[in-house]
Motif scaffolding. Sequence first.
Motif, PDB file in Angstrom:
ATOM      1  N   ASN A 115       8.792  10.772   6.195  1.00 23.93           N
ATOM      2  CA  ASN A 115       9.943  10.781   5.295  1.00 23.93           C
ATOM      3  C   ASN A 115       9.620  11.749   4.166  1.00 23.93           C
ATOM      4  O   ASN A 115       8.601  11.593   3.482  1.00 23.93           O
ATOM      5  N   PRO A 116      10.451  12.766   3.960  1.00 23.68           N
ATOM      6  CA  PRO A 116      10.183  13.723   2.872  1.00 23.68           C
ATOM      7  C   PRO A 116       9.951  13.038   1.522  1.00 23.68           C
ATOM      8  O   PRO A 116       9.220  13.545   0.672  1.00 23.68           O
ATOM      9  N   GLY A 117      10.560  11.852   1.360  1.00 28.99           N
ATOM     10  CA  GLY A 117      10.364  11.119   0.117  1.00 28.99           C
ATOM     11  C   GLY A 117       8.923  10.678  -0.094  1.00 28.99           C
ATOM     12  O   GLY A 117       8.495  10.424  -1.224  1.00 28.99           O
ATOM     13  N   LYS A 151       4.618  10.334  16.135  1.00 32.90           N
ATOM     14  CA  LYS A 151       4.555   9.888  14.739  1.00 32.90           C
ATOM     15  C   LYS A 151       5.619  10.554  13.857  1.00 32.90           C
ATOM     16  O   LYS A 151       5.755  10.211  12.686  1.00 32.90           O
ATOM     17  N   LEU A 152       6.374  11.490  14.428  1.00 29.99           N
ATOM     18  CA  LEU A 152       7.369  12.213  13.640  1.00 29.99           C
ATOM     19  C   LEU A 152       8.387  11.283  12.977  1.00 29.99           C
ATOM     20  O   LEU A 152       8.836  11.529  11.857  1.00 29.99           O
ATOM     21  N   GLY A 212       0.830  -1.197   0.000  1.00 29.31           N
ATOM     22  CA  GLY A 212       0.000   0.000   0.000  1.00 29.31           C
ATOM     23  C   GLY A 212       0.865   1.247   0.000  1.00 29.31           C
ATOM     24  O   GLY A 212       2.049   1.200   0.337  1.00 29.31           O
ATOM     25  N   MET A 213       0.259   2.364  -0.335  1.00 28.11           N
ATOM     26  CA  MET A 213       0.981   3.634  -0.307  1.00 28.11           C
ATOM     27  C   MET A 213       1.333   3.982   1.140  1.00 28.11           C
ATOM     28  O   MET A 213       0.768   3.416   2.084  1.00 28.11           O
ATOM     29  N   ASP A 214       2.242   4.920   1.324  1.00 31.03           N
ATOM     30  CA  ASP A 214       2.612   5.365   2.664  1.00 31.03           C
ATOM     31  C   ASP A 214       1.370   5.826   3.427  1.00 31.03           C
ATOM     32  O   ASP A 214       0.482   6.454   2.842  1.00 31.03           O
ATOM     33  N   THR A 215       1.302   5.488   4.694  1.00 29.88           N
ATOM     34  CA  THR A 215       0.207   5.775   5.641  1.00 29.88           C
ATOM     35  C   THR A 215      -1.011   4.873   5.455  1.00 29.88           C
ATOM     36  O   THR A 215      -2.013   5.046   6.152  1.00 29.88           O
TER      37      THR A 215
END
Length: 275
Positions: free
Chosen positions: A201-203, A196-197, A72-75
């Motif tokens: 990821n900026p990516g 959650k920090l 799945g996509m991030d998050t």
Amino acid sequence: MSIPTIAAVRKSLVAPPGKAFDLSARETSGRAIFSDKEAAETSLKKDAAVINELKDMLYAEERRSLLVILQGMDTSGKSGTIKAVFSETTPLGMQVKAFKAPSTEELARDYLWRVHNAVPRRGNVGIFDRSHYEDVLVVRVRGFAPLEDVEKRYEQINAFEKHLTENGTAVLKFMLNIGYEEQGVRLKERLQETHKLWKFNPGDLDDRSKWTEFMQAYEIAIKRCSTRHAPWYVVPADSRTRRNALIARVVRGALEGMDLKWKNPGYEPGSYDIS
């Protein structure tokens, strides 16, 4: 409060092998299957307990294994799914592998080498947080390999998964289908909540900018690699509770379908007198 049957959940989520598939036609809320969130919570709790018992039977039997693949996509909630669906499960007989960017050692071999090494041993439930599908998803979108090489991989992946199923490893594949707007909400949460920090990821934002390309890559992978021996299940992931409950239903069904029996110990319990 109505809990859908395992058969109904499978039918709602599966991408039928060999048939047309349109990812954009799949809704992301999960309300069509679990209209009542309380019912989803109840279903998850019951299924998690049964999964634990069946996992113990699988471990004692020591003949077969189950591989659960989460993509799945991030998050979209891959780690959250593991935590919830297997919340009642003891660590014994569990294997979890999170696939990140391949190492130099892994890049020196074929792309399936590191994956085959992580397949669960007999008696175990293995969980992949991302998987070999990265090699037809991110690799395709980012152009990390020539398209002609990527095109060959769908057939290779199908053969690999068929090999696993024919040798005692049942394969469950879940695409956690989160919506674009919901992903935005969760990415903001990662920047606003201290605990959650570390997940941000900026990516992830770069991948988000290529959302359409990633959805196309997922659609191709699901269409070409949803097979009779290892079908894809597309799970609505905007609601964490519904997502977890739906996956737990399918995992429970797969374990029940193995018709597990407690292993014969090879002796008669009555032969021993313990005083």
